[in-house]
Design a protein around this motif. Structure first.
Motif, PDB file in Angstrom:
ATOM      1  N   LEU A  58       0.838  -1.208   0.000  1.00  0.00           N
ATOM      2  CA  LEU A  58       0.000   0.000   0.000  1.00  0.00           C
ATOM      3  C   LEU A  58       0.875   1.262   0.000  1.00  0.00           C
ATOM      4  CD1 LEU A  58      -2.857   1.040   0.121  1.00  0.00           C
ATOM      5  CD2 LEU A  58      -2.822   0.785   2.581  1.00  0.00           C
ATOM      6  N   PHE A  61       2.443   1.726  -3.344  1.00  0.00           N
ATOM      7  CA  PHE A  61       1.427   2.216  -4.279  1.00  0.00           C
ATOM      8  C   PHE A  61       1.218   3.729  -4.109  1.00  0.00           C
ATOM      9  CE2 PHE A  61      -3.173   2.944  -5.129  1.00  0.00           C
ATOM     10  CZ  PHE A  61      -3.185   2.630  -6.474  1.00  0.00           C
ATOM     11  N   MET A  62       1.111   4.175  -2.834  1.00  0.00           N
ATOM     12  CA  MET A  62       0.904   5.611  -2.584  1.00  0.00           C
ATOM     13  C   MET A  62       2.122   6.418  -3.017  1.00  0.00           C
ATOM     14  SD  MET A  62      -1.376   6.058   0.840  1.00  0.00           S
ATOM     15  CE  MET A  62      -0.344   5.222   1.973  1.00  0.00           C
ATOM     16  N   ILE A  64       4.118   5.660  -5.522  1.00  0.00           N
ATOM     17  CA  ILE A  64       4.062   5.763  -6.999  1.00  0.00           C
ATOM     18  C   ILE A  64       3.095   6.874  -7.400  1.00  0.00           C
ATOM     19  CG2 ILE A  64       3.345   4.541  -9.117  1.00  0.00           C
ATOM     20  CD1 ILE A  64       4.310   1.944  -7.736  1.00  0.00           C
ATOM     21  N   ILE A  65       1.919   6.868  -6.747  1.00  0.00           N
ATOM     22  CA  ILE A  65       0.885   7.850  -7.122  1.00  0.00           C
ATOM     23  C   ILE A  65       1.331   9.265  -6.776  1.00  0.00           C
ATOM     24  CG2 ILE A  65      -1.473   8.655  -6.625  1.00  0.00           C
ATOM     25  CD1 ILE A  65      -1.610   6.148  -8.200  1.00  0.00           C
TER      26      ILE A  65
ATOM     27  N   TYR B  29      -8.666  -5.653  -4.896  1.00  0.00           N
ATOM     28  CA  TYR B  29      -7.901  -4.625  -4.170  1.00  0.00           C
ATOM     29  C   TYR B  29      -6.407  -4.935  -4.233  1.00  0.00           C
ATOM     30  CZ  TYR B  29      -5.840  -2.287  -0.135  1.00  0.00           C
ATOM     31  OH  TYR B  29      -5.017  -1.543   0.678  1.00  0.00           O
ATOM     32  N   LYS B  32      -4.816  -4.244  -7.594  1.00  0.00           N
ATOM     33  CA  LYS B  32      -4.888  -2.820  -7.962  1.00  0.00           C
ATOM     34  C   LYS B  32      -5.528  -2.561  -9.320  1.00  0.00           C
ATOM     35  CE  LYS B  32      -2.562  -1.715  -4.246  1.00  0.00           C
ATOM     36  NZ  LYS B  32      -3.373  -1.616  -3.053  1.00  0.00           N
ATOM     37  N   VAL B 144      -6.251   9.755  -2.340  1.00  0.00           N
ATOM     38  CA  VAL B 144      -5.727   8.439  -2.730  1.00  0.00           C
ATOM     39  C   VAL B 144      -6.048   7.385  -1.679  1.00  0.00           C
ATOM     40  CG1 VAL B 144      -3.636   7.105  -3.174  1.00  0.00           C
ATOM     41  CG2 VAL B 144      -3.893   9.352  -4.169  1.00  0.00           C
ATOM     42  N   PHE B 151      -5.075   5.801  -9.661  1.00  0.00           N
ATOM     43  CA  PHE B 151      -4.366   6.193 -10.885  1.00  0.00           C
ATOM     44  C   PHE B 151      -5.184   7.227 -11.663  1.00  0.00           C
ATOM     45  CE2 PHE B 151      -2.208   1.981 -10.457  1.00  0.00           C
ATOM     46  CZ  PHE B 151      -0.914   2.473 -10.383  1.00  0.00           C
ATOM     47  N   ALA B 154      -4.906  10.500  -9.914  1.00  0.00           N
ATOM     48  CA  ALA B 154      -3.592  11.078 -10.228  1.00  0.00           C
ATOM     49  C   ALA B 154      -3.598  11.702 -11.617  1.00  0.00           C
ATOM     50  CB  ALA B 154      -2.524  10.000 -10.137  1.00  0.00           C
TER      51      ALA B 154
END
Lengths: 243, 208
Positions: A58, A61-62, A64-65, B29, B32, B144, B151, B154
């Motif tokens: 997680l 992932f955050m 990357i975003i 989940y 992703k 987020v 994504f 973003a």
């Protein structure tokens, strides 16, 4: 510590973690570490490992975003300023730290009662009988669904409809697998309700098996609760004074 | 009311649908995908109980809350904050989607009617869910969450949108697609469910 005390403690601590910042979060980290060391002992490493397993993907992932793609923190976006990746990184660290603490706390509470079966844990809860029954049935049916996936998968592989390895045929026949899993689960549940459970009187026995939960909170429960509330209040007071 | 609404059969159906939500939602989940797929069981629960609208709503809400608690504790720490979204999905499922149950089970299938009903239910549920989720995503999590739809957020932030706009646009882009797919899967599973199981859950004589 009793299961009821653990649930109330965890709920209060999670609310405090969500509402706190700065020193408040640091104090709550200290509280959760103290709780896990005193209640879980050396098995705390297991909690830590599980929390890292949940949080690492997680947090990545955050990262990357926010750091990779957006490149600025939400506060900078709201203020409509240029923004920096450092601020985005700081934001991700704060959110990830908060979530990590919640996950670690949940794992510590779960580990505290890992010597008990789900049935005995749920029985000890001070909750309505219907809610207890639903919790036990859901846990049991998650396993049933898992078995249904195995059975359906094996049957479809044997029938040559899907393959064990990744293949285009699996994409085309994916829906058949989903449908087979659902029908397998339905058939299992129907068979249990019509034949197995009435013969064994399972549902009749489940009621008395879940009776309980009249246990009062112990001194130890109250100690953790009061400590949590005191720390949360101290953190808030500090934030208010330094705002 | 509570006693006759939560019959043993319905309690088992709620648990089964909650387990379905948990299983599918957790997989989606973890890999992703830019969808959620965590309400298939909720919609299916409403479809299976339907003629008793109030029971359909209460049972599918119980199912949604149960799966939210389990998934929130075990897999996705963001999920418990979206109970408001669960509520509107249940309202849409019990008061809109479930009305199309006869079309979903019609034999032979009427593809145009089936498809249009799935689209209507999916889009209405998706738009409502997006509107209700947006403030939670924007103000509580800064835009987020752990799902793949981040994504899309973003992307909108990168195009210069403000946070709330980006979250709302992302929701309005991803949610109708996600909910349409979920209604489609639920409708097809409902179609495949044996009539005697439905009769058992509804407490009516079996009808093929």
């Amino acid at each position: 510590m009793t299961p009821n005390g653990a649930i109330v403690f965890a709920a209060c601590a999670i609310v405090a973690i969500v509402l706190s910042d700065g020193l408040g979060i640091s104090l709550l980290y200290a509280l959760v570490v103290l709780f896990s060391l005193s209640e879980v002992g050396p098995r705390v490493m297991g909690c830590l490992r599980r929390a890292v397993l949940v949080m690492a993907p997680l947090a990545t992932f955050m990262l990357i975003i926010w750091v990779g793609i957006v490149g600025r923190a939400p506060a900078e976006i709201a203020a409509d300023v240029e923004g920096t990746r450092e601020a985005a990184l700081f934001y991700v660290v704060v959110v990830a730290a908060r979530l990590f603490l919640i996950v670690f706390l949940v794992q510590a509470v779960a580990m505290r009662f890992d010597h008990e079966t789900p049935l005995s844990f749920v029985r000890a809860l001070n909750a309505p009988p219907g809610a207890k029954r639903l919790a036990i049935l859901t846990l049991s049916l998650i396993e049933t669904l898992r078995n249904a996936v195995d059975r359906a998968h094996t049957a479809l592989v044997a029938a040559g409809i899907i393959t064990r390895a990744i293949s285009f045929r699996n994409i085309g026949s994916g829906w058949i697998l989903v449908q087979t899993v659902w029908l397998t689960a339905i058939t299992t549940v129907t068979a249990r309700m019509r034949d197995k459970w009435p013969i064994e009187n399972t549902l009749g026995l489940l009621g008395p098996a879940l009776d309980g939960g009249k246990q009062r909170l112990t001194f130890r429960d109250w100690f953790w609760l009061v400590l949590t509330l005191t720390i949360a209040a101290a953190g808030h007071a500090w934030s208010y004074l330094h705002a | 009311m509570g006693v006759c609404m939560f019959t043993t059969q319905r309690l088992i159906l709620i648990a089964l649908c909650a387990a379905l939500n948990f299983s599918i939602g957790s997989i989606v989940y973890l890999i992703k995908l830019p969808v959620y797929f965590d309400s298939v069981g909720t919609i299916l629960c409403a479809l299976l109980i339907f003629p008793d609208r109030k029971a359909a709503f209460v049972c599918c809400l119980t199912c949604a809350l149960t799966s939210t608690v389990f998934t929130g504790l075990l897999v996705n720490p963001f999920l418990p904050w979206f109970v408001g979204t669960d509520l509107v999905i249940c309202l849409c499922a019990a008061f809109l989607t479930a009305n199309f149950g006869n079309t979903f089970r019609a034999r032979p299938m009427q593809p145009v009617k089936f498809g249009s009903r799935v689209l209507i239910a999916g889009i209405v549920t998706g738009v409502t869910a997006a509107i209700v989720s947006a403030p939670v995503v924007a103000y509580l999590f800064g835009g987020v969450t752990g799902s793949g739809s981040a994504f899309v957020v973003a992307f909108f932030l990168k195009t210069g949108q403000q946070l709330m706009n980006a979250v709302l646009l992302s929701g309005l882009t991803a949610d109708p697609v996600d909910k349409t797919l979920q209604v489609l899967v639920s409708a097809l599973l409902f179609r495949a469910t044996p009539a005697d199981f439905i009769a058992m859950v509804r407490g009516t004589p079996a009808r093929v």
